[in-house]
Design a protein around this motif. Structure first.
Motif, PDB file in Angstrom:
ATOM      1  N   SER A 293      90.720  27.647 -15.802  1.00 46.40           N
ATOM      2  CA  SER A 293      91.556  26.817 -14.938  1.00 46.40           C
ATOM      3  C   SER A 293      93.028  27.034 -15.260  1.00 46.40           C
ATOM      4  O   SER A 293      93.401  27.191 -16.424  1.00 46.40           O
TER       5      SER A 293
ATOM      6  N   CYS B  72      94.300  25.980  -9.797  1.00 45.83           N
ATOM      7  CA  CYS B  72      93.240  26.887  -9.344  1.00 45.83           C
ATOM      8  C   CYS B  72      92.230  27.074 -10.463  1.00 45.83           C
ATOM      9  O   CYS B  72      92.547  26.928 -11.639  1.00 45.83           O
TER      10      CYS B  72
ATOM     11  N   LYS C  25      97.996  29.491  -9.734  1.00 37.67           N
ATOM     12  CA  LYS C  25      97.565  30.878  -9.532  1.00 37.67           C
ATOM     13  C   LYS C  25      97.145  31.481 -10.875  1.00 37.67           C
ATOM     14  O   LYS C  25      97.789  31.261 -11.890  1.00 37.67           O
TER      15      LYS C  25
ATOM     16  N   VAL D 182      93.376  34.546  -8.184  1.00 39.80           N
ATOM     17  CA  VAL D 182      92.756  33.321  -7.693  1.00 39.80           C
ATOM     18  C   VAL D 182      93.871  32.318  -7.453  1.00 39.80           C
ATOM     19  O   VAL D 182      94.701  32.096  -8.334  1.00 39.80           O
ATOM     20  N   LYS D 183      93.902  31.736  -6.256  1.00 40.03           N
ATOM     21  CA  LYS D 183      94.960  30.788  -5.907  1.00 40.03           C
ATOM     22  C   LYS D 183      94.391  29.398  -5.677  1.00 40.03           C
ATOM     23  O   LYS D 183      93.314  29.254  -5.114  1.00 40.03           O
ATOM     24  N   GLY D 184      95.168  28.384  -6.095  1.00 38.95           N
ATOM     25  CA  GLY D 184      94.817  26.997  -5.833  1.00 38.95           C
ATOM     26  C   GLY D 184      95.305  26.578  -4.456  1.00 38.95           C
ATOM     27  O   GLY D 184      96.092  27.272  -3.816  1.00 38.95           O
ATOM     28  N   THR D 185      94.869  25.423  -4.001  1.00 38.59           N
ATOM     29  CA  THR D 185      95.241  24.925  -2.681  1.00 38.59           C
ATOM     30  C   THR D 185      96.680  24.452  -2.680  1.00 38.59           C
ATOM     31  O   THR D 185      97.109  23.716  -3.554  1.00 38.59           O
TER      32      THR D 185
ATOM     33  N   ARG E  82      99.926  24.131 -11.112  1.00 38.91           N
ATOM     34  CA  ARG E  82     100.368  23.570  -9.829  1.00 38.91           C
ATOM     35  C   ARG E  82     101.847  23.232  -9.924  1.00 38.91           C
ATOM     36  O   ARG E  82     102.349  22.835 -10.973  1.00 38.91           O
TER      37      ARG E  82
ATOM     38  N   GLY F 221     100.324  25.547  -4.909  1.00 38.04           N
ATOM     39  CA  GLY F 221      99.144  25.510  -5.775  1.00 38.04           C
ATOM     40  C   GLY F 221      99.261  26.459  -6.953  1.00 38.04           C
ATOM     41  O   GLY F 221     100.166  27.298  -7.015  1.00 38.04           O
TER      42      GLY F 221
END
Length: 191
Positions: free
Chosen positions: A47, A156, A97, A121-124, A89, A95
């Motif tokens: 994470s 993410c 990354k 991988v990207k977060g919202t 974040r 978001g």
């Protein structure tokens, strides 16, 4: 016995022996070609909330990799990598990354070979929500509108068993005596 019959029998036995893989000559060296794909799965969940650049990652080979009938990378072997970029974040609704990179994989004989691959991988992100909040509050009470600029996106997460296809980095020569012949059914991690 007829000499032609003897010769025909000798030729048929020789052809039978030559076509049988147990008696056939195996190559002395195998070449693991540059760009050979290796299917991997991430072993642990990562994470952006807790990870740091340089944290080690471990992967598992999902499918056997064979070269000229020899299994050089069996399913279940370990591959290593690291995190090359981590952003948690951020304000303005952006978001998190993560960028995962893969460095090497263990061969069936215990040696390691270099791999090349990376996965982002990207977060919202919540930029639309932030913009809508600023627009609506500026209509009713403008001094409160900048508070919505502090809206944060989501962290993410790269989940355990995330699949990544890496590729062999450069040609590698291997001795065929260090590896076993591949079975008729290629083994996989999920089989």
């Amino acid at each position: 016995m007829n000499p032609c019959y003897r010769l025909a029998r000798l030729v048929s036995v020789a052809l039978c022996l030559a076509s049988c893989p147990l008696w056939a000559q195996s190559p002395d060296t195998l070449v693991l070609s540059d760009g050979t794909p290796v299917d991997l799965q991430l072993e642990e969940t990562v994470s952006s909330a807790h990870a740091r650049v340089g944290d080690p990652l471990s992967f598992i080979v999902v499918q056997d990799v064979t070269v000229q009938g020899f299994t050089v990378i069996p399913a279940g072997n370990k591959a290593t990598g690291s995190l090359t970029r981590v952003h948690g974040r951020r304000v303005l609704g952006i978001g998190g990354k993560l960028v995962l990179s893969i460095d090497s994989v263990e061969l069936a004989n215990g040696d390691h070979v270099a791999l090349r691959a990376s996965k982002e991988v990207k977060g919202t992100s919540h930029t639309w929500r932030m913009a809508a909040g600023v627009a609506l509050t500026s209509i009713f009470y403008f001094p409160v509108a900048p508070v919505f600029l502090l809206t944060r996106g989501d962290n993410c997460t790269a989940l355990k068993s995330t699949e990544i296809t890496a590729h062999i980095d450069g040609n590698t020569s291997l001795a065929s005596t260090d590896f076993s012949l591949a079975s008729a059914n290629a083994s996989g991690l999920n089989q």
